[in-house]
Design a protein around this motif. Sequence first.
Motif, short mmCIF file in Angstrom:
data_model
loop_
_atom_site.label_atom_id
_atom_site.label_comp_id
_atom_site.label_asym_id
_atom_site.label_seq_id
_atom_site.Cartn_x
_atom_site.Cartn_y
_atom_site.Cartn_z
N ALA A 1 5.47 -11.41 5.11
CA ALA A 1 6.13 -10.67 6.19
C ALA A 1 7.14 -9.66 5.62
CB ALA A 1 6.83 -11.64 7.14
N ILE A 2 7.93 -10.07 4.64
CA ILE A 2 8.93 -9.18 4.04
C ILE A 2 8.26 -7.96 3.44
CG2 ILE A 2 10.63 -8.94 2.17
CD1 ILE A 2 11.24 -11.99 2.66
N GLN A 3 7.25 -8.18 2.60
CA GLN A 3 6.61 -7.04 1.95
C GLN A 3 5.82 -6.21 2.95
OE1 GLN A 3 2.99 -6.58 0.73
NE2 GLN A 3 2.57 -7.93 2.45
N GLY A 4 5.23 -6.85 3.95
CA GLY A 4 4.48 -6.10 4.96
C GLY A 4 5.38 -5.18 5.77
N ILE A 5 6.55 -5.68 6.17
CA ILE A 5 7.50 -4.88 6.93
C ILE A 5 7.99 -3.70 6.09
CG2 ILE A 5 9.82 -4.89 7.96
CD1 ILE A 5 9.10 -7.81 8.91
N ALA A 6 8.29 -3.96 4.80
CA ALA A 6 8.74 -2.88 3.92
C ALA A 6 7.66 -1.81 3.76
CB ALA A 6 9.15 -3.44 2.55
N ALA A 7 6.42 -2.24 3.57
CA ALA A 7 5.32 -1.29 3.41
C ALA A 7 5.10 -0.48 4.69
CB ALA A 7 4.03 -2.02 3.01
N ILE A 8 5.17 -1.13 5.82
CA ILE A 8 5.00 -0.43 7.10
C ILE A 8 6.14 0.57 7.31
CG2 ILE A 8 5.05 -0.74 9.61
CD1 ILE A 8 3.48 -3.40 9.09
N ALA A 9 7.36 0.18 6.95
CA ALA A 9 8.50 1.09 7.08
C ALA A 9 8.30 2.33 6.20
CB ALA A 9 9.80 0.37 6.72
N LEU A 10 7.84 2.12 4.98
CA LEU A 10 7.57 3.26 4.09
C LEU A 10 6.48 4.16 4.67
CD1 LEU A 10 7.70 1.39 0.67
CD2 LEU A 10 9.23 3.25 1.38
N TRP A 11 5.39 3.55 5.12
CA TRP A 11 4.28 4.33 5.67
C TRP A 11 4.70 5.07 6.93
CZ3 TRP A 11 1.56 4.29 10.24
CH2 TRP A 11 0.39 5.06 10.26
N ALA A 12 5.36 4.36 7.85
CA ALA A 12 5.78 4.98 9.11
C ALA A 12 6.79 6.10 8.87
CB ALA A 12 6.36 3.92 10.05
N GLY A 13 7.71 5.86 7.97
CA GLY A 13 8.69 6.90 7.64
C GLY A 13 8.02 8.12 7.04
N ALA A 14 7.10 7.89 6.13
CA ALA A 14 6.40 9.01 5.49
C ALA A 14 5.57 9.79 6.49
CB ALA A 14 5.53 8.50 4.34
N ILE A 15 4.80 9.09 7.30
CA ILE A 15 3.94 9.82 8.25
C ILE A 15 4.79 10.53 9.30
CG2 ILE A 15 3.42 7.99 9.92
CD1 ILE A 15 0.49 9.05 9.82
N GLY A 16 5.86 9.89 9.73
CA GLY A 16 6.76 10.54 10.68
C GLY A 16 7.35 11.82 10.12
#
Length: 128
Positions: free
Chosen positions: A106-121
């Motif tokens: 969960a920790i690594q998944g949330i961090a990866a999603i935050a990176l991806w969402a931030g980048a795409i945004g």
Amino acid sequence: MYHFTALVTLLAIAFYFFTCINVSRSRTKTGIKVPAMSGHPDFERAFRIQMNTLEWMPIFLPALWLFAVYIGDAAAAGLGVVWIIGRVVYFIGYSKAAAKRGPGFAIQGIAAIALWAGAIGAVVLRLV
């Protein structure tokens, strides 16, 4: 420059290398000979830790770097460190029992999603 992101990238690769060594040590400890991929629960968990880390690297690394480029080096590196911490928690939990892998995942998944969402945004905002 992206010194912090570069350092986190190298740490992530070092962690992955550590998981590879752990699989080799587990083969020796459990007597699982190459090319066998199963036969002892301790080996199978070590192998899955390595493979799951590898499976996440192509999600994590591009998102990390795109986040660094479009948002900022320090913020990307901070989230990258959280991802690595999550992988370490995953390693520790999964090494004990498959049922204990959830918190680290969960920790690594949330961090990866935050990176991806931030980048795409950030990319989309620059397109409009």
